[in-house]
Design a protein around this motif. Structure first.
Motif, PDB file in Angstrom:
ATOM      1  N   VAL A 156       1.025  -0.950  -0.140  1.00 50.27           N
ATOM      2  CA  VAL A 156      -0.092  -0.157  -0.296  1.00 50.27           C
ATOM      3  C   VAL A 156       0.639   1.005   0.604  1.00 50.27           C
ATOM      4  O   VAL A 156       0.102   2.543  -0.181  1.00 50.27           O
ATOM      5  CB  VAL A 156      -1.249   0.056   1.197  1.00 50.27           C
ATOM      6  CG1 VAL A 156      -2.502  -0.795   0.685  1.00 50.27           C
ATOM      7  CG2 VAL A 156      -0.446   0.112   2.246  1.00 50.27           C
ATOM      8  N   GLY A 157       2.003   1.062   0.163  1.00 45.28           N
ATOM      9  CA  GLY A 157       3.407   2.606   0.170  1.00 45.28           C
ATOM     10  C   GLY A 157       2.613   3.058  -0.837  1.00 45.28           C
ATOM     11  O   GLY A 157       2.848   4.640  -0.974  1.00 45.28           O
ATOM     12  N   LEU A 158       2.300   2.987  -2.232  1.00 50.90           N
ATOM     13  CA  LEU A 158       2.991   3.910  -3.021  1.00 50.90           C
ATOM     14  C   LEU A 158       1.494   3.831  -3.496  1.00 50.90           C
ATOM     15  O   LEU A 158       1.386   5.296  -4.190  1.00 50.90           O
ATOM     16  CB  LEU A 158       3.209   2.978  -4.668  1.00 50.90           C
ATOM     17  CG  LEU A 158       5.190   1.764  -4.324  1.00 50.90           C
ATOM     18  CD1 LEU A 158       5.553   1.858  -5.411  1.00 50.90           C
ATOM     19  CD2 LEU A 158       5.879   3.749  -4.238  1.00 50.90           C
ATOM     20  N   ALA A 159       0.590   3.113  -3.197  1.00 56.27           N
ATOM     21  CA  ALA A 159      -1.168   3.771  -3.143  1.00 56.27           C
ATOM     22  C   ALA A 159      -0.578   5.210  -2.129  1.00 56.27           C
ATOM     23  O   ALA A 159      -2.015   5.802  -2.803  1.00 56.27           O
ATOM     24  CB  ALA A 159      -1.885   2.351  -2.752  1.00 56.27           C
ATOM     25  N   ILE A 160      -0.337   4.494  -1.026  1.00 62.57           N
ATOM     26  CA  ILE A 160      -0.741   6.035  -0.395  1.00 62.57           C
ATOM     27  C   ILE A 160       0.259   7.476  -0.990  1.00 62.57           C
ATOM     28  O   ILE A 160      -0.665   8.645  -0.960  1.00 62.57           O
ATOM     29  CB  ILE A 160      -0.016   5.208   1.262  1.00 62.57           C
ATOM     30  CG1 ILE A 160      -1.242   4.757   1.578  1.00 62.57           C
ATOM     31  CG2 ILE A 160       0.130   7.517   2.075  1.00 62.57           C
ATOM     32  CD1 ILE A 160      -0.965   4.063   3.079  1.00 62.57           C
ATOM     33  N   CYS A 161       1.199   6.778  -1.560  1.00 61.14           N
ATOM     34  CA  CYS A 161       2.315   8.477  -2.132  1.00 61.14           C
ATOM     35  C   CYS A 161       0.960   9.237  -3.846  1.00 61.14           C
ATOM     36  O   CYS A 161       1.085  10.314  -3.506  1.00 61.14           O
ATOM     37  CB  CYS A 161       3.100   7.442  -2.885  1.00 61.14           C
ATOM     38  SG  CYS A 161       4.155   6.957  -1.157  1.00 61.14           S
ATOM     39  N   LYS A 162       0.915   7.983  -4.421  1.00 59.11           N
ATOM     40  CA  LYS A 162      -0.452   8.070  -5.134  1.00 59.11           C
ATOM     41  C   LYS A 162      -1.527   9.124  -4.747  1.00 59.11           C
ATOM     42  O   LYS A 162      -2.143  10.451  -5.117  1.00 59.11           O
ATOM     43  CB  LYS A 162      -0.946   7.634  -6.517  1.00 59.11           C
ATOM     44  CG  LYS A 162      -1.562   7.627  -7.039  1.00 59.11           C
ATOM     45  CD  LYS A 162      -1.778   6.548  -7.790  1.00 59.11           C
ATOM     46  CE  LYS A 162      -2.569   7.068  -9.158  1.00 59.11           C
ATOM     47  NZ  LYS A 162      -3.525   7.098 -10.015  1.00 59.11           N
ATOM     48  N   ARG A 163      -2.686   8.560  -3.581  1.00 57.71           N
ATOM     49  CA  ARG A 163      -3.653   9.546  -3.024  1.00 57.71           C
ATOM     50  C   ARG A 163      -2.623  10.976  -2.408  1.00 57.71           C
ATOM     51  O   ARG A 163      -3.482  12.285  -3.014  1.00 57.71           O
ATOM     52  CB  ARG A 163      -3.993   8.417  -1.622  1.00 57.71           C
ATOM     53  CG  ARG A 163      -4.185   7.469  -2.416  1.00 57.71           C
ATOM     54  CD  ARG A 163      -5.732   7.542  -1.806  1.00 57.71           C
ATOM     55  NE  ARG A 163      -6.800   7.807  -1.586  1.00 57.71           N
ATOM     56  CZ  ARG A 163      -8.141   7.258  -0.982  1.00 57.71           C
ATOM     57  NH1 ARG A 163      -7.885   7.149   0.193  1.00 57.71           N
ATOM     58  NH2 ARG A 163      -9.378   7.557  -1.240  1.00 57.71           N
ATOM     59  N   ILE A 164      -1.689  11.143  -1.895  1.00 60.29           N
ATOM     60  CA  ILE A 164      -0.915  12.616  -1.490  1.00 60.29           C
ATOM     61  C   ILE A 164      -0.630  12.845  -2.862  1.00 60.29           C
ATOM     62  O   ILE A 164      -1.440  14.395  -2.164  1.00 60.29           O
ATOM     63  CB  ILE A 164       0.033  11.811  -0.386  1.00 60.29           C
ATOM     64  CG1 ILE A 164       0.061  11.295   0.375  1.00 60.29           C
ATOM     65  CG2 ILE A 164       0.611  13.159   0.103  1.00 60.29           C
ATOM     66  CD1 ILE A 164       1.104  10.536   1.817  1.00 60.29           C
TER      67      ILE A 164
END
Ligand code: ADP
Length: 338
Positions: free
Chosen positions: A301-309
């Motif tokens: 989920v790390g990169l998915a969170i980056c994308k949302r931010i």
């Protein structure tokens, strides 16, 4: 499109005025253009300030709710252009107005359903934690208390249950932090990205030391952003760069910034194992992983969170990579004009 004199009195009409705003030619000509503003905007003397702005810089634009003749509202974008005669004297303005109501309503309903989805993911992941914790704790207890007392298969099966509960707990924690990643605690303020990278580096100090890594950055800009989320963004990207390091060399991570038009492109470059570029888009999907859990821990989920931010800050994120050579993660943020 219609014309107004330097005081804002309407001089021209066409069929579009009738269709969008409901006024016939007789009802329209001679009125002050402020009649198309909502009562709240009229009170703010908005029309006057738009005319002043157009007079000074040639034009002025707006996008907001306006009033129709029957009192209903229309969401529209306007372009007010100052018109001068040959001697340079202001003789009036032209206003181009277009109906954006359908687009605005679609956007609002999407925002609403996104918020509902976020709320659902948040509640679901939060409430899942509790029974999971109980399952994990009791299966660990049974496994400790009865190890060797049952047969070999039973020990192995209990091991699977403990492993699955631990893994599921990590996934639910990931889902929870993903759902939380758009809930902004602070309103955006001016933040120096240098300080945010430094904060991320200090949070990762132990991991950096353990792998003998070096994390450097060049001068980074000041942007309008949520401080906590920027630190988290850098922390996720830098910790990936350390985690997916090459077995034969110490990790070197470098953060750069380049201005391109109205946006900053921030890049986090590493010399790690890299990945097949055909997966460059899929890795931003929640729970998508290219490297196995046995080799590299993580939930995806790390990169998915980056994308949302990045997206909640009006930017884009993408990655470039070559297997065995390293990866670069780029993201954009609007240039701060305030
Ligand atoms: P996680 O690290 O928990 O798996 P991420 O969402 O942070 O989750 O990353 C998704 C996948 O993208 C990772 O499993 C990995 O395969 C790949 N990846 C991310 N960052 C890098 C990197 N710097 N180098 C190589 N692969 C990476």
């Amino acid at each position: 499109m219609f014309m107004v004199d330097p005081q804002g009195v309407i001089l021209s009409w066409n069929q579009g005025v009738k269709e969008l705003l409901g006024y016939s030619e007789d009802e329209w000509i001679g009125q002050h253009a402020a009649i198309i503003f909502t009562p709240a905007d009229m009170a703010k003397d908005l029309w006057e300030s738009e005319m002043k702005k157009a007079e000074k810089s040639g034009y002025s634009t707006d996008i907001r709710w306006h009033s129709r003749k029957d009192g209903t509202e229309i969401f529209g974008s306007g372009f007010l252009n100052a018109i001068r005669d040959e001697s340079g004297t202001l003789i009036g303005y032209s206003k181009v107005f277009s109906d954006e109501t359908a687009r605005k309503e679609l956007q609002d309903s999407l925002t609403e359903s996104n918020a509902a989805l976020e709320q659902f993911a948040y509640v679901a992941s939060h409430d899942l934690q509790e029974p999971l914790r109980t399952m994990g704790a009791y299966s660990q207890l049974i496994s400790r208390k009865y190890k060797g007392k049952l047969d070999e298969d039973a020990d192995r099966f209990l091991g699977f249950i403990v492993g699955a509960a631990t893994r599921m707990s990590a996934l639910v924690t990931g889902l929870l932090s993903y759902a939380r990643s758009t809930v902004r605690d602070d309103r955006p303020s001016s933040v120096a990205l240098d300080e945010d990278v430094e904060a991320a580096i200090s949070h990762l100090a132990q991991a950096i030391e353990e792998c003998g890594g070096v994390v450097t950055h060049e001068a980074l800009p000041v942007v309008q952003a949520d401080r906590g989320q920027m630190v988290r963004l850098f922390q996720n990207l830098v910790s990936n760069a350390l985690k997916y390091r090459h077995p034969e060399r110490a990790p070197e991570v470098h953060v750069t910034a380049k201005q391109k038009g109205s946006e900053w492109v921030i890049s986090v470059h590493d010399n790690g194992i890299g990945f097949d570029p055909k997966y460059a888009a899929t890795i931003f999907t929640p729970f998508k992983r290219l490297h196995s859990g046995e080799q590299y821990t993580g939930t995806g989920v790390g990169l998915a969170i980056c994308k949302r931010i990045v997206e909640t800050h009006g930017g884009r994120i993408w990655a470039e990579s070559r297997i065995g050579e390293g990866s670069t993660f780029h993201f954009t943020l609007p240039v701060d004009n305030t």
